[in-house]
Design a protein around this motif. Structure first.
Motif, PDB file in Angstrom:
ATOM      1  N   LEU A 152       1.081  -1.299  -0.079  1.00  0.00           N
ATOM      2  CA  LEU A 152       0.373  -0.167  -0.540  1.00  0.00           C
ATOM      3  C   LEU A 152       0.836   0.839  -0.358  1.00  0.00           C
ATOM      4  N   SER A 153       0.992   1.584  -1.685  1.00  0.00           N
ATOM      5  CA  SER A 153       2.520   2.470  -1.568  1.00  0.00           C
ATOM      6  C   SER A 153       1.996   3.718  -2.315  1.00  0.00           C
ATOM      7  N   GLY A 154       0.939   4.064  -2.439  1.00  0.00           N
ATOM      8  CA  GLY A 154       0.958   5.086  -3.123  1.00  0.00           C
ATOM      9  C   GLY A 154       0.647   6.521  -3.378  1.00  0.00           C
ATOM     10  N   GLY A 155       0.170   6.251  -2.271  1.00  0.00           N
ATOM     11  CA  GLY A 155      -0.295   7.856  -0.989  1.00  0.00           C
ATOM     12  C   GLY A 155      -1.625   7.875  -1.926  1.00  0.00           C
ATOM     13  N   LYS A 156      -2.921   8.146  -0.663  1.00  0.00           N
ATOM     14  CA  LYS A 156      -4.174   8.706  -0.583  1.00  0.00           C
ATOM     15  C   LYS A 156      -5.036   9.173  -1.922  1.00  0.00           C
ATOM     16  N   GLN A 157      -3.977  10.313  -2.575  1.00  0.00           N
ATOM     17  CA  GLN A 157      -4.343  10.527  -4.099  1.00  0.00           C
ATOM     18  C   GLN A 157      -4.708   9.488  -4.894  1.00  0.00           C
ATOM     19  N   PHE A 158      -3.667   8.885  -5.214  1.00  0.00           N
ATOM     20  CA  PHE A 158      -3.243   7.784  -6.054  1.00  0.00           C
ATOM     21  C   PHE A 158      -4.744   6.422  -5.743  1.00  0.00           C
ATOM     22  N   ASP A 159      -4.245   6.582  -4.314  1.00  0.00           N
ATOM     23  CA  ASP A 159      -5.881   5.239  -4.148  1.00  0.00           C
ATOM     24  C   ASP A 159      -7.246   6.330  -4.568  1.00  0.00           C
ATOM     25  N   GLN A 160      -7.084   7.617  -4.997  1.00  0.00           N
ATOM     26  CA  GLN A 160      -8.998   8.027  -4.688  1.00  0.00           C
ATOM     27  C   GLN A 160      -8.759   8.109  -6.603  1.00  0.00           C
ATOM     28  N   ALA A 161      -7.818   8.278  -7.101  1.00  0.00           N
ATOM     29  CA  ALA A 161      -7.125   8.061  -8.012  1.00  0.00           C
ATOM     30  C   ALA A 161      -8.119   7.262  -9.067  1.00  0.00           C
ATOM     31  N   VAL A 162      -7.506   6.096  -8.380  1.00  0.00           N
ATOM     32  CA  VAL A 162      -7.992   4.519  -8.753  1.00  0.00           C
ATOM     33  C   VAL A 162      -9.224   4.075  -8.294  1.00  0.00           C
ATOM     34  N   ARG A 163     -10.224   4.447  -7.549  1.00  0.00           N
ATOM     35  CA  ARG A 163     -11.598   4.447  -6.813  1.00  0.00           C
ATOM     36  C   ARG A 163     -12.484   5.562  -8.019  1.00  0.00           C
ATOM     37  N   ASP A 164     -11.382   6.454  -8.680  1.00  0.00           N
ATOM     38  CA  ASP A 164     -12.397   7.179  -9.335  1.00  0.00           C
ATOM     39  C   ASP A 164     -12.348   6.822 -10.527  1.00  0.00           C
ATOM     40  N   GLY A 165     -11.510   5.715 -11.041  1.00  0.00           N
ATOM     41  CA  GLY A 165     -11.490   5.521 -12.183  1.00  0.00           C
ATOM     42  C   GLY A 165     -10.391   5.989 -13.322  1.00  0.00           C
ATOM     43  N   GLN A 166      -9.472   6.887 -12.809  1.00  0.00           N
ATOM     44  CA  GLN A 166      -8.822   8.335 -13.871  1.00  0.00           C
ATOM     45  C   GLN A 166      -7.122   6.748 -13.935  1.00  0.00           C
ATOM     46  N   LEU A 167      -7.221   6.514 -12.769  1.00  0.00           N
ATOM     47  CA  LEU A 167      -6.105   4.855 -13.624  1.00  0.00           C
ATOM     48  C   LEU A 167      -6.282   3.544 -13.239  1.00  0.00           C
ATOM     49  N   SER A 168      -5.423   2.856 -13.426  1.00  0.00           N
ATOM     50  CA  SER A 168      -5.394   1.185 -13.151  1.00  0.00           C
ATOM     51  C   SER A 168      -4.536   1.549 -12.077  1.00  0.00           C
TER      52      SER A 168
END
Length: 293
Positions: free
Chosen positions: A170-186
């Motif tokens: 679990l190393s991408g950071g909160k913004q990364f996790d949110q971007a994944v949840r929002d479907g902005q990246l995989s």
């Protein structure tokens, strides 16, 4: 005279018939034989050692990995050196897939696992040692991805990309996790750094997020072993993220299964502090990277 001596003769005879102190009955043997004492490193005598199993990630080179049936890596060497300074314990380091190791701590079956990052919210079942060393997180991308546009802002400049991760990290950071949840990246997990890098070089993922030393070390091994296929994509670092500290993680759900836990934690932390002060941790890292494996 005979009448006067008779009592004395009788006393002497009685004394001869009395049991000798040297022939007194032996004391009963103890019900349990005492444990054989062990000599500690400083020559003092200690009680029998406590057997402890510590699990280590079997697929996180150069920090922790299994090779030819043997646990190796930077953390492995550091922990091995640390427990040598703890003569009360006989420690076995056992390889395990990372996600399975997390389950063992979550269920309380396993005592300790290395090397987690500090994630108390995501892993409430885990307590942590003092930090052992710092890992610099970076993003590597394939050359075609780099050439399409600048990749200077994380994670905004990586929108639409497939980002490789090592499973369980679990190393991408909160913004990364949110971007994944929002479907902005995989986020695309794989078992190991080697697997992710080979996928990156084949174009099956666009970027890979991991520790810099791990990536550089593994890339060197891939090329040395001739695993890079003809036409493999060039890869390069695009951005450095925050440094992460690595720890020894302990279960807090053992319900007393490991009664020595608090003593072990206290002594392990003291030894890690000593090893930082006397330079052994730094020397271990430098030596391993100069002569990996």
């Amino acid at each position: 005279m005979r009448a006067a001596l008779a009592p004395l003769a009788m006393l002497a005879m009685l004394a001869m018939l009395a049991p000798s102190p040297a022939r007194a009955a032996p004391a009963p043997a103890p019900a349990f034989a005492p444990l054989t004492p062990l000599a500690s490193a400083d020559g003092s005598v200690a009680s029998a050692q406590i057997a402890v199993t510590i699990y280590g990630d079997d697929g996180y080179p150069p920090y922790s990995y299994l090779e030819n049936g043997e646990m190796k890596g930077i953390y492995t060497n550091i922990i091995h050196a640390a427990v040598k300074r703890m003569p009360e314990y006989r420690v076995s380091l056992q390889a395990i897939p990372w996600k399975r190791g997390l389950v063992k701590l979550e269920t309380g079956e396993g005592f300790a696992l290395y090397p987690p990052y500090l994630r108390p919210a995501e892993r409430p079942y885990m307590d942590y040692s003092d930090s052992i060393l710092a890992e610099q997180l970076v993003v590597y991308c394939s050359q075609p991805v780099i050439e399409r546009r600048p990749r200077k802002v994380w994670p905004d400049d990586y929108a639409g990309l497939r980002i490789g991760l090592n499973a369980g990290f679990l190393s991408g950071g909160k913004q990364f996790d949110q971007a994944v949840r929002d479907g902005q990246l995989s986020a695309v997990p794989a078992r190991s750094s080697r697997t992710n890098l080979l996928k990156l070089m084949k174009g099956r993922i666009d970027c890979f997020l991991n520790d810099r030393s791990s990536i550089v070390w593994e890339l060197g091994r891939i090329h040395h072993e001739g695993l890079a296929e003809a036409g493999a994509l060039a890869v390069a670092e695009t951005i450095a993220l925050s440094a992460e500290q690595g720890y020894l993680g302990y279960t807090n759900r053992d319900a007393g299964r490991f009664p020595y836990k608090q003593d072990f934690i206290r002594k392990f932390n003291a030894v890690i502090k000593e090893m930082k002060q006397d330079g052994e941790i730094r020397n271990t890292i430098e030596h391993f990277l100069r002569a990996p494996g």
